[in-house]
Design an enzyme around this catalytic site. Structure first.
Site, mmCIF file in Angstrom:
data_model
loop_
_atom_site.group_PDB
_atom_site.id
_atom_site.type_symbol
_atom_site.label_atom_id
_atom_site.label_comp_id
_atom_site.label_asym_id
_atom_site.label_seq_id
_atom_site.Cartn_x
_atom_site.Cartn_y
_atom_site.Cartn_z
ATOM 1 N N TYR A 66 0.866 -1.175 0.000
ATOM 2 C CA TYR A 66 0.000 0.000 0.000
ATOM 3 C C TYR A 66 0.903 1.226 0.000
ATOM 4 O O TYR A 66 1.848 1.306 0.793
ATOM 5 C CB TYR A 66 -0.899 0.024 1.248
ATOM 6 N N GLU A 122 -3.400 7.604 -3.876
ATOM 7 C CA GLU A 122 -3.226 6.293 -3.262
ATOM 8 C C GLU A 122 -3.035 5.196 -4.301
ATOM 9 O O GLU A 122 -3.714 5.178 -5.320
ATOM 10 C CB GLU A 122 -4.483 6.010 -2.440
#
Ligand code: GDP
Ligand code: MN
Length: 384
Positions: free
Chosen positions: A101, A188
């Site tokens: 992530y 993101e």
């Protein structure tokens, strides 16, 4: 402002962040064509503004063109968490070795932008943050100095990415530049994929843009698709009425944003669930009152309505007349609870009571009543 994954990936490409070869299609045949042309496995991904598409069935791997056709056919036209999918992104599938992530967002507490990196990629990051916060590495960026090479290196070592340190550094620097230049509030990559070939690639892309900065980004404004918003919110926008749809069953209307927010809190405290935020504003005309109630009752989940009026410049009796008229003309039959305070409160209350409406003595009581009535109404609806 939210944008789609395919739009975000276009921006990624522009900043030199590697993304899979892909195309956006609205028709399953085109998905097959793409799979045929690439001759590789593909992944078909629903393009709707919801998270967790994977778990919800909005992402399918396809081994061959026929499967791509079938998967696209299955996803297109379906609802995903309430939104209809009208296009899918078809991408060459990535050979995943590991998922990470990587995200940048604003941290209000430190008044800095923060980079987050985790080895627990691909899954819901909120869940990771709640359960195993130690698995998220954070780097607060000093706005005066920007990202420093040694900081990036340290971060990559912590996340076991030291073998890909140079590539990772390029990823992060590009993402940060993109974040700043576009006035994003979130950029993101989840998952950031380490491929079987040892390359880093953006598997997913999410960018949130700051609405207040849109005037500086006329080009980005066109990415917004009103068509994809909630139909009730669209209707409200057309009438210039501030309305936000929530997921409960008690409709809320008040004059003034602060008052409406308080009303939401009160209803929550009494164990109820607000269906919306709606601010009718000051001096609400009877026309606007009617339109507002029309908008609120478009929501088929509704079991009750709470109308909270503070009389300042708006006179309570005037407001009462408009509300009564609107409720009658719209044939609203579910419970409606009113709270009035301020100018001409008594006159307003008498008007409501003469028509048999429930008026709370204060906000607390009105909230309690609407929650109780809505629950009873729901019970009756379910029986029938
Ligand atoms: P989200 O669920 O909406 O966040 O959608 P993502 O784009 O993040 O995809 C969810 C998951 O699907 C990823 O974490 C992967 O595990 C899987 N996935 C997505 N793209 C690919 C791909 O190209 N190859 C493989 N093998 N899995 C993929
Ligand atoms: Mn994702």
């Amino acid at each position: 402002m939210k944008i789609h994954e395919y739009q975000a990936k276009d921006i990624f490409k522009h900043y030199g962040i590697p993304v899979p070869v892909s195309c956006v299609v609205k028709d399953a045949h085109r998905a097959r064509d793409f799979a045929e042309k690439t001759g590789k496995k593909v992944v078909v991904k629903a393009q709707v503004h919801v998270g967790g598409r994977g778990k919800a069935g909005g992402i399918k791997l396809a081994d061959n063109p026929d499967e791509a056709f079938r998967s696209a056919g299955e996803i297109l036209g379906k609802r995903l968490k309430g939104l209809i999918v009208d296009k899918v992104l078809v991408e060459e599938a990535i050979n995943i070795k590991k998922e990470y992530y990587l995200g940048i967002t604003m941290d209000r507490k430190s008044r800095k932008n923060v980079v987050m990196l985790s080895t627990e990629g691909g899954v819901d990051i909120e869940e990771v943050a709640a359960r195993t916060p130690e698995k998220i590495e954070k780097l607060y960026i000093d706005p005066a100095f920007g990202l420093k090479d040694f900081e990036i290196k340290k971060l990559s070592v912590k996340a076991n990415l030291s073998k890909s340190a140079r590539e990772f550094s390029h990823f992060l620097k590009s993402l940060y530049r993109l974040y700043l230049e576009n006035d994003a509030t979130l950029a993101e990559i989840n998952p950031l994929i380490l491929t079987g070939e040892g390359k880093l690639m953006a598997g997913d892309a999410k960018i949130l843009l700051d609405d207040n900065a849109m005037f500086r980004h006329k080009d980005l404004e066109t990415l917004q698709e009103i068509a994809e918003d909630d139909p009730i919110e669209q209707e409200a926008r057309k009438s210039n009425i501030p309305y936000v749809r929530l997921d409960g069953d008690i409709g809320i209307m008040g004059n003034g944003a602060g008052l409406v927010m308080t009303t939401l809190d009160m209803v929550k405290r009494e164990g109820g669930n607000p269906a919306n935020f709606l601010d009718i504003g000051g001096g609400g005309s009877s026309e606007k009152t009617k339109k507002s109630l029309e908008i609120i009752t478009m929501d088929k989940n509704l079991n009750g309505i709470f109308i909270n009026i503070f009389g300042g410049i708006t006179r309570c009796d005037e407001a009462a007349k408009g509300i009564i008229e609107a409720i009658k003309s719209l044939h609203i039959s579910m419970p409606v609870v009113i709270r009035l305070a301020g100018t001409r409160e008594e006159e307003g209350r008498r008007l409501f009571e003469a028509e048999g409406f429930e008026v709370g003595r204060d906000m607390n009581e009105a909230a309690k009543k609407v929650v109780e009535f809505a629950a009873a109404y729901k019970g009756r609806r379910e029986k029938n």
